[in-house]
Design an enzyme around this catalytic site. Sequence first.
Site, mmCIF file in Angstrom:
data_model
loop_
_atom_site.group_PDB
_atom_site.id
_atom_site.type_symbol
_atom_site.label_atom_id
_atom_site.label_comp_id
_atom_site.label_asym_id
_atom_site.label_seq_id
_atom_site.Cartn_x
_atom_site.Cartn_y
_atom_site.Cartn_z
ATOM 1 N N ASP A 159 -7.509 15.066 -6.486
ATOM 2 C CA ASP A 159 -8.271 14.015 -5.494
ATOM 3 C C ASP A 159 -7.331 13.677 -4.269
ATOM 4 O O ASP A 159 -8.163 13.749 -3.434
ATOM 5 C CB ASP A 159 -8.505 12.732 -6.362
ATOM 6 N N HIS A 189 -15.372 15.542 -10.082
ATOM 7 C CA HIS A 189 -15.078 13.909 -10.070
ATOM 8 C C HIS A 189 -15.635 13.513 -8.757
ATOM 9 O O HIS A 189 -15.337 14.213 -7.530
ATOM 10 C CB HIS A 189 -13.610 13.781 -10.090
#
Length: 341
Positions: free
Chosen positions: A83, A108
């Site tokens: 991320d 995600h």
Amino acid sequence: MAKLYYDKDADPSLIKGRKVAVLGYGSQGHAHAQNLADSGIDVRVGLREGSSSKEKAQEAGLRVLSIHDAADEADLIMVLLPDTEQPDVYARDIESTLNEGDALFFAHGFNIHFGQIKPPPYVDVAMVAPKSPGHLVRRTYEQGGGVPSLVAVAQDHSGKARDLAISYAHALGATRAGVLDTTFSEETETDLFGEQAVLCGGVTGLMQAGFDTLVEAGYQPESAYFECLHEMKLIVDLIYEEGIKGMRYSVSDTAEYGDMTRGPKVVDDHVRQTMREILGDIRSGKFAEEWIAENKAGRPNFNELRRKAAEAPIEKVGEELRAMMPFISSGHKGVRDVSGG
């Protein structure tokens, strides 16, 4: 009722008509790339210069390109990088390669949901998120099965973004098990909450507190470790296989009675209120802002917390005991999911 998709709901031709770039070759990346390739999909892997995963991907028979070249060549890009790295990589290597009708996929929703990546309006933006570590995504596919997954659409330029996501999930093997329709916000917020309050933060905090309580009371650290940490797997496995009711059926009546009478005293109204506050920080974006700022600052607090946690007595005792039981970590050392999910 939640909407679930299976093999019968997928159109395999949609993904077979695409050139797919899988960016990253960690736990999720290797599973996605290999499963897609075995499903007959035109796939290439995008890696940063000097990546230690290049040889592994090539040994698996996959084409390896730079991240920019893989994204430029593909018309469906699955971003499976950590991320914290995704926004910079997107700005540097992906954004300029996007053309009308391309699809940008994630496993995600963090960076889309919290606005760290803002794709142009002329591409589809969707999610296919297996609810399992990558090594199990790969193993179950090879065994003829699949793992449950999530699909979501953040931007539907083509009008067929969800169908394309389901087709991708089919090639991954996920529709064999079932694919749950969700949203980027729901996936992101429930995932972060689960990690913080239950699966990681809650469980480790509970085990640490139990260990400390027994040691402070004069019991051997080794006994405390076995009772509060080592046996956790046995209980979780029972819950995973049969649910909470099944676990309670399998343990002794003494354990079941203690569970139902003392458990609510440990997880009481104060704990539930704390959970609500944690969820509030996630939904408001406060946690995301904190984590993004922490990374921009070089992770000083994160690194200090990691250092202190590694020095905790429970870790020292556990390291010694696990050395006596090498079968515990056999075949799992080094497995790490870096997708963010």
